[in-house]
Design a protein around this motif. Structure first.
Motif, PDB file in Angstrom:
ATOM      1  N   SER A  98      20.167  42.196  27.069  1.00 13.19           N
ATOM      2  CA  SER A  98      20.789  40.962  26.604  1.00 13.19           C
ATOM      3  C   SER A  98      21.738  41.219  25.433  1.00 13.19           C
ATOM      4  O   SER A  98      21.342  41.780  24.411  1.00 13.19           O
ATOM      5  N   SER A  99      22.992  40.826  25.603  1.00 12.57           N
ATOM      6  CA  SER A  99      23.977  40.979  24.534  1.00 12.57           C
ATOM      7  C   SER A  99      25.287  40.344  24.968  1.00 12.57           C
ATOM      8  O   SER A  99      25.517  40.103  26.149  1.00 12.57           O
ATOM      9  N   GLY A 100      26.138  40.092  23.994  1.00 12.91           N
ATOM     10  CA  GLY A 100      27.499  39.685  24.283  1.00 12.91           C
ATOM     11  C   GLY A 100      28.390  40.913  24.267  1.00 12.91           C
ATOM     12  O   GLY A 100      27.923  42.033  24.081  1.00 12.91           O
ATOM     13  N   SER A 101      29.668  40.710  24.443  1.00 15.27           N
ATOM     14  CA  SER A 101      30.591  41.849  24.436  1.00 15.27           C
ATOM     15  C   SER A 101      30.866  42.326  23.011  1.00 15.27           C
ATOM     16  O   SER A 101      31.278  43.474  22.804  1.00 15.27           O
ATOM     17  N   ASN A 102      30.648  41.428  22.026  1.00 12.85           N
ATOM     18  CA  ASN A 102      30.929  41.720  20.609  1.00 12.85           C
ATOM     19  C   ASN A 102      32.408  42.020  20.365  1.00 12.85           C
ATOM     20  O   ASN A 102      32.754  42.694  19.401  1.00 12.85           O
ATOM     21  N   LEU A 103      33.274  41.527  21.239  1.00  9.80           N
ATOM     22  CA  LEU A 103      34.708  41.713  21.073  1.00  9.80           C
ATOM     23  C   LEU A 103      35.334  40.435  20.527  1.00  9.80           C
ATOM     24  O   LEU A 103      35.016  39.338  20.972  1.00  9.80           O
ATOM     25  N   ALA A 104      36.218  40.583  19.568  1.00 11.75           N
ATOM     26  CA  ALA A 104      36.925  39.428  19.013  1.00 11.75           C
ATOM     27  C   ALA A 104      37.872  38.859  20.056  1.00 11.75           C
ATOM     28  O   ALA A 104      38.280  39.550  21.000  1.00 11.75           O
ATOM     29  N   THR A 105      38.219  37.597  19.889  1.00  9.16           N
ATOM     30  CA  THR A 105      39.092  36.949  20.877  1.00  9.16           C
ATOM     31  C   THR A 105      40.452  37.624  20.978  1.00  9.16           C
ATOM     32  O   THR A 105      41.093  37.570  22.019  1.00  9.16           O
ATOM     33  N   GLY A 106      40.885  38.262  19.886  1.00 10.67           N
ATOM     34  CA  GLY A 106      42.184  38.930  19.900  1.00 10.67           C
ATOM     35  C   GLY A 106      42.119  40.391  20.279  1.00 10.67           C
ATOM     36  O   GLY A 106      43.155  41.065  20.323  1.00 10.67           O
ATOM     37  N   VAL A 109      41.049  44.545  24.672  1.00  8.16           N
ATOM     38  CA  VAL A 109      40.138  44.675  25.814  1.00  8.16           C
ATOM     39  C   VAL A 109      39.670  43.299  26.281  1.00  8.16           C
ATOM     40  O   VAL A 109      39.627  43.005  27.484  1.00  8.16           O
ATOM     41  N   GLN A 110      39.335  42.430  25.310  1.00  4.55           N
ATOM     42  CA  GLN A 110      38.893  41.076  25.634  1.00  4.55           C
ATOM     43  C   GLN A 110      40.023  40.253  26.231  1.00  4.55           C
ATOM     44  O   GLN A 110      39.837  39.520  27.215  1.00  4.55           O
ATOM     45  N   VAL A 111      41.202  40.377  25.661  1.00  8.34           N
ATOM     46  CA  VAL A 111      42.360  39.636  26.165  1.00  8.34           C
ATOM     47  C   VAL A 111      42.641  40.013  27.618  1.00  8.34           C
ATOM     48  O   VAL A 111      42.878  39.142  28.468  1.00  8.34           O
ATOM     49  N   LYS A 112      42.598  41.313  27.920  1.00 13.09           N
ATOM     50  CA  LYS A 112      42.842  41.769  29.287  1.00 13.09           C
ATOM     51  C   LYS A 112      41.744  41.305  30.235  1.00 13.09           C
ATOM     52  O   LYS A 112      42.019  40.889  31.369  1.00 13.09           O
ATOM     53  N   ALA A 113      40.487  41.360  29.762  1.00 12.29           N
ATOM     54  CA  ALA A 113      39.365  40.931  30.607  1.00 12.29           C
ATOM     55  C   ALA A 113      39.502  39.461  30.975  1.00 12.29           C
ATOM     56  O   ALA A 113      39.310  39.072  32.140  1.00 12.29           O
ATOM     57  N   VAL A 114      39.829  38.629  29.994  1.00 13.99           N
ATOM     58  CA  VAL A 114      39.994  37.193  30.249  1.00 13.99           C
ATOM     59  C   VAL A 114      41.161  36.945  31.193  1.00 13.99           C
ATOM     60  O   VAL A 114      41.068  36.121  32.122  1.00 13.99           O
ATOM     61  N   LYS A 115      42.245  37.659  30.996  1.00 10.32           N
ATOM     62  CA  LYS A 115      43.421  37.500  31.859  1.00 10.32           C
ATOM     63  C   LYS A 115      43.089  37.900  33.293  1.00 10.32           C
ATOM     64  O   LYS A 115      43.434  37.184  34.247  1.00 10.32           O
ATOM     65  N   ASP A 116      42.409  39.021  33.456  1.00  9.74           N
ATOM     66  CA  ASP A 116      42.046  39.497  34.795  1.00  9.74           C
ATOM     67  C   ASP A 116      41.073  38.544  35.478  1.00  9.74           C
ATOM     68  O   ASP A 116      41.186  38.259  36.675  1.00  9.74           O
ATOM     69  N   ARG A 117      40.081  38.057  34.719  1.00  5.50           N
ATOM     70  CA  ARG A 117      39.108  37.128  35.294  1.00  5.50           C
ATOM     71  C   ARG A 117      39.770  35.826  35.701  1.00  5.50           C
ATOM     72  O   ARG A 117      39.459  35.256  36.753  1.00  5.50           O
ATOM     73  N   THR A 118      40.687  35.337  34.877  1.00  2.67           N
ATOM     74  CA  THR A 118      41.385  34.091  35.188  1.00  2.67           C
ATOM     75  C   THR A 118      42.165  34.217  36.487  1.00  2.67           C
ATOM     76  O   THR A 118      42.120  33.336  37.359  1.00  2.67           O
ATOM     77  N   ALA A 119      42.867  35.342  36.634  1.00  7.65           N
ATOM     78  CA  ALA A 119      43.647  35.560  37.854  1.00  7.65           C
ATOM     79  C   ALA A 119      42.741  35.676  39.072  1.00  7.65           C
ATOM     80  O   ALA A 119      43.048  35.137  40.149  1.00  7.65           O
TER      81      ALA A 119
END
Length: 206
Positions: A98-106, A109-119
């Motif tokens: 159990s854990s989060g990614s611990n990555l900031a919104t900016g 890696v997080q920005v790319k993950a969100v972009k890829d998931r959205t697409a």
């Protein structure tokens, strides 16, 4: 001799105190609290388990992935939000990790993950990327969130209905029946438990 006798007396008092506190707090307290939990809130005390056909299907508090062995979403099921709780395989929702990614919104890696998931979600569900809600592309802090927003559940209705050969209106009505309101009427946001929704979906028989 008196000094030695006095020291042993202190040891004996300490030993008796330890035994008494162990019995009262370590055993007695545990039995009392467990008994109260079983009497007042048995479902919650036993892990908020959800059963199907007399067998445990999971917990209402811990999410599950509805994907294949490679982590690809199965179109006939409503999908959970992403999970960073991954120890073995790509699916996530590993209660032992159990854990989060611990990555900031900016974070790039997080920005790319969100972009890829959205697409990916826009393509899977046949909607514009602007229609994809934030909980569909971001993991929770625990990585085990069992719920999604009503917006994300409703977004998936057409895809699930098509995959199962069901009327879209029937699946939409099912989703709406599973929307849980705010806690105490004002805390948090409405949610949909994905496991409960998918179990109800399975009962439709297709």
């Amino acid at each position: 001799m008196n000094r030695l006798r006095g020291a042993w007396r202190h040891y004996w008092v300490a030993l008796r105190a330890m035994i008494l506190l162990t019995v009262v707090l370590g055993i007695g307290y545990t039995f009392v609290v467990t008994g109260i939990g079983q009497a007042v809130m048995p479902a919650q005390a036993n892990g908020s388990m959800i059963t199907s056909g007399g067998r445990a299907a999971g917990s209402a508090l811990i999410g599950q992935a509805f994907t294949d062995a490679k982590g690809k979403p199965l179109p006939q099921w409503f999908q959970s939000r992403p999970s960073a709780a991954t120890a073995n395989g790509p699916a996530g929702y590993d209660a032992a990790a159990s854990s989060g990614s611990n990555l900031a919104t900016g974070n790039p890696v997080q920005v790319k993950a969100v972009k890829d998931r959205t697409a990916a979600i826009a393509k899977l569900d046949g909607v514009p990327e602007s229609a994809v809600p934030s909980d569909a592309v971001t993991a929770s802090a625990s990585g085990l969130d069992a719920h999604i927003s009503p917006d994300y559940a409703l977004l998936q209705v057409k895809r699930v209905a098509d995959a199962r050969g069901l009327p879209e209106a029937t699946v939409k009505k099912l989703v709406e029946s599973k929307i849980q309101g705010r806690d105490l009427g004002y805390l948090g946001d409405p949610t949909v438990n994905v496991l409960q929704l998918n179990l109800a979906l399975a009962q439709l028989g297709r």
